[in-house]
Design a protein around this motif. Structure first.
Motif, short mmCIF file in Angstrom:
data_model
loop_
_atom_site.label_atom_id
_atom_site.label_comp_id
_atom_site.label_asym_id
_atom_site.label_seq_id
_atom_site.Cartn_x
_atom_site.Cartn_y
_atom_site.Cartn_z
N SER A 1 -1.66 -11.31 -1.19
CA SER A 1 -2.31 -10.50 -0.17
C SER A 1 -2.21 -11.15 1.21
N VAL B 1 -1.06 -6.22 3.69
CA VAL B 1 -0.03 -6.02 2.67
C VAL B 1 -0.52 -6.63 1.38
N TYR C 1 1.09 -7.28 -2.52
CA TYR C 1 2.28 -7.17 -3.36
C TYR C 1 1.92 -7.59 -4.78
N MET D 1 4.25 -2.68 -3.70
CA MET D 1 3.81 -3.23 -2.43
C MET D 1 3.06 -2.15 -1.67
N THR D 2 1.80 -2.42 -1.40
CA THR D 2 0.97 -1.51 -0.63
C THR D 2 0.79 -2.13 0.75
N SER D 3 0.99 -1.32 1.78
CA SER D 3 0.86 -1.84 3.14
C SER D 3 0.19 -0.79 4.02
N CYS E 1 -1.14 4.45 5.20
CA CYS E 1 -1.00 3.50 4.10
C CYS E 1 0.23 3.89 3.28
#
Length: 123
Positions: free
Chosen positions: A45, A67, A69, A76-78, A85
């Motif tokens: 994170s 971010v 991962y 991968m969330t960003s 998002c």
């Protein structure tokens, strides 16, 4: 900071004074206990916080980007404030809420269907 349509950095409009006011918060293994136990529920994170400068009208820090991962799931969330998002470069849409849903109490879980983590390994 400017992003193109794919969410990649296109250009930077942060001057030197503002750039010095960014705080990066990094957790290289978010979920250390799970990682050590071999459970595939952990992530890396990174958060970016804009700290108020002496000339700023804002007096409190503001989260501007993040971010997360998960290497096990390949996810991968960003997110960047004001830009939405993304999950693996695909924009996520917030769920639609109806007025009837807003009046319901928060969801509850049955204890035997829950995962409980005390934060330290038990041998």
């Amino acid at each position: 900071l400017s992003l193109d349509d794919d969410g990649d950095v296109a250009s930077s409009s942060i001057n030197d004074e503002e750039e010095d006011r960014l705080l990066f918060i990094v957790d290289p293994i978010d979920g250390t206990t799970n990682f050590q136990a071999g459970l595939p529920i952990y992530a890396m994170s990174i958060g970016v916080v804009a700290l108020p400068s002496s000339s700023s009208s804002s007096s409190s820090p503001e989260v501007v980007a993040g971010v997360i991962y998960n290497p096990t799931l390949g996810e991968m969330t960003s997110a960047v404030r004001g830009r939405g998002c993304y999950l693996n470069n695909r924009r996520l849409q917030p769920p639609q809420q109806h007025q009837s849903q807003q009046q319901l109490p928060p969801r509850t879980s049955i204890l035997n269907q829950s995962l409980i983590n005390v934060g330290f390994p038990i041998s």
